[in-house]
Every structure is written in C-alpha cells, then in structure tokens.
Design an enzyme around this catalytic site. Structure first.
Site, PDB file in Angstrom:
ATOM      1  N   SER A   1      79.807 -11.110  85.402  1.00  0.00           N
ATOM      2  CA  SER A   1      79.368 -12.523  85.447  1.00  0.00           C
ATOM      3  C   SER A   1      77.898 -12.683  85.605  1.00  0.00           C
ATOM      4  CB  SER A   1      79.948 -13.153  86.625  1.00  0.00           C
ATOM      5  OG  SER A   1      79.997 -12.597  87.672  1.00  0.00           O
TER       6      SER A   1
ATOM      7  N   HIS B   1      85.820 -13.408  83.632  1.00  0.00           N
ATOM      8  CA  HIS B   1      84.770 -13.956  82.318  1.00  0.00           C
ATOM      9  C   HIS B   1      85.204 -13.588  81.156  1.00  0.00           C
ATOM     10  CE1 HIS B   1      82.187 -16.285  85.082  1.00  0.00           C
ATOM     11  NE2 HIS B   1      82.412 -15.557  85.885  1.00  0.00           N
TER      12      HIS B   1
ATOM     13  N   LYS C   1      88.471 -21.173  84.932  1.00  0.00           N
ATOM     14  CA  LYS C   1      87.300 -21.090  84.231  1.00  0.00           C
ATOM     15  C   LYS C   1      87.769 -21.626  82.909  1.00  0.00           C
ATOM     16  CE  LYS C   1      84.710 -17.753  86.904  1.00  0.00           C
ATOM     17  NZ  LYS C   1      85.395 -17.802  88.184  1.00  0.00           N
TER      18      LYS C   1
END
Length: 419
Positions: A206, A234, A265
């Site tokens: 990340s 991610h 996310k």
C-alpha cells in the site's frame, strides 16, 4: 535532609487524590513530550474534515471551493454508488441497525452467510469468514493457525496489521528482504525443520504501489512444501482481468492457500474484512480467532453494501478495465514532468519526496489548489522515504487527472522539487 523527607512521607503519605493528581500530571508531561517530538519531526498527522460523500469530488471543512480527492481507497468509485447505497438502506430496513452480539451467540443473520458464500465464490475458494476489518482478520489468522512447531516467513514491508498478527502467534518468525526471492529461498531452507511453513505477503504493497512476485513465491512454496498467504486489501476488486486480485493477475489462483482482504476499500468502502481459503481453516477460525469470537457482527447495512458491490463487480469488468489506462495516464505525465513515482502499474502512485516536512507542506499547498492528497512519513513509511501517495479511482476523469498533475508541477516548482 532527603532521608528526613523520605521518613516523613512514609509516616504521613499524601492523600490518595493528591497522589492520583501527581500521577496524572506526570503522565501529561510524558505525553506532551511525545507529542512535541512528533510535531518537531514534521510527522504530525492532522485530520481534514470532509463535509460531503466520499467520491472524486468532495467538500472539505474550511475550504470554500470544491476539491478533487486523490487519496481515497475508493478504487472503483463504489463508496457512493446509488445501487450500493440503496442496498445498504434495504438491508438496514429488513435486518435492523445492528446485532448487539457476536456471531456465535445470536449475531449471525442470513445476509452474513450469503455474503461469506459470495466472497468464497468470487475468490474461487471453499469458504470465507467475516471480520469487522481486515486488521482483525490478520490479527485472528496467525495465532489460530500456527503453533510453536511452525514457521512464518514475512516480507519486511508487509502492512502493520500483518506484522501485528504475526507477533501474536507463537510460530518461529523469519523476515525476508522486500520482494527478494533469493533471501526468501534462503529463509525457506532454514525453516525446513519446522512442521508447517507459511509465506505471508501483501499482494500489493500500500505504501509503494509494487506487487509481490507471486509466481516466484508460489514456485518456491511448492519446492519447499510451504503454504502461501496474501493480503489483498489493495488488490481485491480491481487487479486482474476480472478484479479477483494479484493471484488472478499473475495466474496463481490455484496456488495461493489463504487470502485476507477488505470490504472497506474497492468493495463499497464502508468497513469489514474477511479470510477466505480451505473449509477446515475457516471452521477453525470460527472456533479460535479472537477478533471473530469477541467482536460484534458486521452491521446489516455494511453487509448489504458489500454484497451489492460484489454483484456489480461480477456482472461486468468494464470498470476494472478502465483503471489501467487512467493509472498509466497519471504515472506517465508525472514522470515526464520530472517526479519519481514508486511502484508500477498500480493505482497507488507514491510521489517520492524523502523529507517529511516537504511532503506535508506540499500536500497543504495542493489542497490550496483544490487537490486533496496526504503526505506520508515515519512511522507509516521508513525514515527518509516520505512521499505523497496519490490514488487513482475509476471515477476520476481524464480532466481530473490532468488537473492533479498540473497542480503537482506548480507546487513542485514552488518548493524546488522541479526546476
């Protein structure tokens, strides 16, 4: 003199309230010293207050103009997608605001089981288990799975939640240099004496925007009879042809044993995390993973939003495919301007600056020009590697990206980063 004073205090101790106030005063002094040290190092983290929905265009308290947001994990732009919001509202109406319980008492609803099945299907795994966050998933996995007979081999730049999760377990711990497969193989050879061996790595890192070499990791794991774990926070939703993540991107979906990832996310951005993998492992986690056993169930609204986000993702990969071109547009324009951008082909685009004060000041000046970005410095990243982390979203337009680059060039010249 001091002996007499000590004798007097022993015979006539201070009242309890005064001693408590003295202890509190001592604590305040210690804390203020720590806080001043953070400020002096230029690593103080302020929280800007957003007064609108999350999205590419936001409003920030104290800033009179509309702001372009380039630092959210809202990779697919689903945080404020109307169908995702509606699904959350519907779930709340049907199943309530919350469960007031952990899962194994009276906190499991049909929507929790349905979402776990959908996650397992999405990742092509046997089963899945939900947590309040992926930090909790990482905190729960290693302690429940690994014993003092086992070994875990961790990339040195793994996310803090992986590091903390590994600290909780009693397995033998090996740390290999970042993305260094020669060092990993040496550590694997050393770890052959242990019962189970587990390689733990972020799929996409990340802070740097680089991707784990999973093909080589899986080859070494097979050679040395080792399991592979990846954290896909991610990556889930936007890496790989259909957004399954780095294991799909690199063609090793059938070789990765365990995946931890997030619903907070790309998949709606609300909250929640999960582990997906072999059925017996998930069953063991339901019995032993402390963050699962002692945390309230995910609220129905969060479950509803995440479930709809997965539906949208599995219905079409159009939004996934748009990410690559937008990421490349930003990276190529920034590098052409003279900036150093870490990583490759990932929507995390760290603008490397080195100095913490510089990163913080440049981020503040970017906000004055209508661009919301944040400077990252120690302890979030190593000392001397401060950067501004830019994140591209599928809902950014080409005009948004160009405007961001233009602001960076202007601010970079202002601070002497560019000529």
């Amino acid at each position: 003199m001091w002996a007499g004073r000590a004798w007097h205090e022993a015979l006539y101790p201070a009242p309890r309230g005064r001693r408590a106030r003295s202890a509190l005063a001592q604590l305040r002094g210690i804390l203020e010293g720590e806080l001043e040290g953070i400020r002096g190092a230029g690593t103080w983290k302020s929280e800007r207050v957003i007064t609108s929905r999350q999205g590419p265009h936001i409003h920030v308290d104290g800033v009179g103009v509309g702001i372009l947001n380039f630092c959210a994990n809202n990779y697919l732009g689903l945080s404020s997608h109307p169908e995702v919001i509606q699904a959350g509202l519907q779930a709340m109406k049907e199943f309530g605001a919350g469960l007031s319980s952990v899962r194994f008492i009276c906190g499991t609803q049909s929507i929790h089981k349905n979402l776990e099945a959908k996650i397992a299907h999405f990742h092509q795994r046997e089963d899945a288990i939900l947590y309040p966050s992926c930090f909790d998933a990482n905190a729960g996995l290693f302690e429940a799975l690994l014993t003092p007979e086992d070994a875990v081999l961790s990339d040195e730049l793994n996310h803090a939640s992986i590091i903390d999760g590994i600290r909780l377990c009693k397995a033998h711990k090996y740390r290999y240099r970042h993305l260094d497969m020669v060092d990993l193989e040496a550590k694997l050879q050393e770890a052959q004496k242990h019962r189970l061996r587990l390689v733990a790595t972020d799929g996409a890192f990340s802070m740097d925007g680089d991707i784990a070499p999973l093909q080589e990791i899986c080859r070494l794991a097979s050679q040395y009879s080792t399991l592979v774990f990846i954290d896909e926070c991610h990556a889930t939703g936007f890496l790989g042809p259909t957004g399954r993540g780095t294991d799909e991107l690199l063609g090793v979906m059938d070789q990765v044993t365990i995946i931890n990832s997030t619903l907070g996310k790309a998949l709606g951005g609300a909250s929640g995390g999960y582990t997906t993998g072999p059925g017996p492992l998930v069953s063991l986690l339901r019995q032993r993973a402390r963050p699962y056993l002692f945390s309230n169930s995910l609220p129905p609204a969060v479950v509803g939003c995440a479930s709809k986000a997965l539906d949208l993702l599995m219905e079409s990969n159009t939004i996934v495919q748009s990410m690559a071109a937008k990421t490349q547009r930003f990276r190529s324009k920034m590098e052409a301007a003279g900036f150093t951008i870490s990583g490759a082909n990932h929507p995390i685009c760290p603008v490397m600056l080195g100095d913490a004060w510089l990163a913080s000041r440049m981020a503040d000046d970017m906000l004055k020009r209508g661009i919301f970005v944040i400077g990252f410095s120690y302890p979030v990243v190593p000392k001397g590697k401060a950067r501004i982390r830019v994140q591209i979203s599928a809902v950014h337009s080409e005009e948004d990206i160009d405007r961001c680059v233009e602001a960076f060039v202007e601010v970079g010249q202002l601070h002497g980063v560019l000529p």
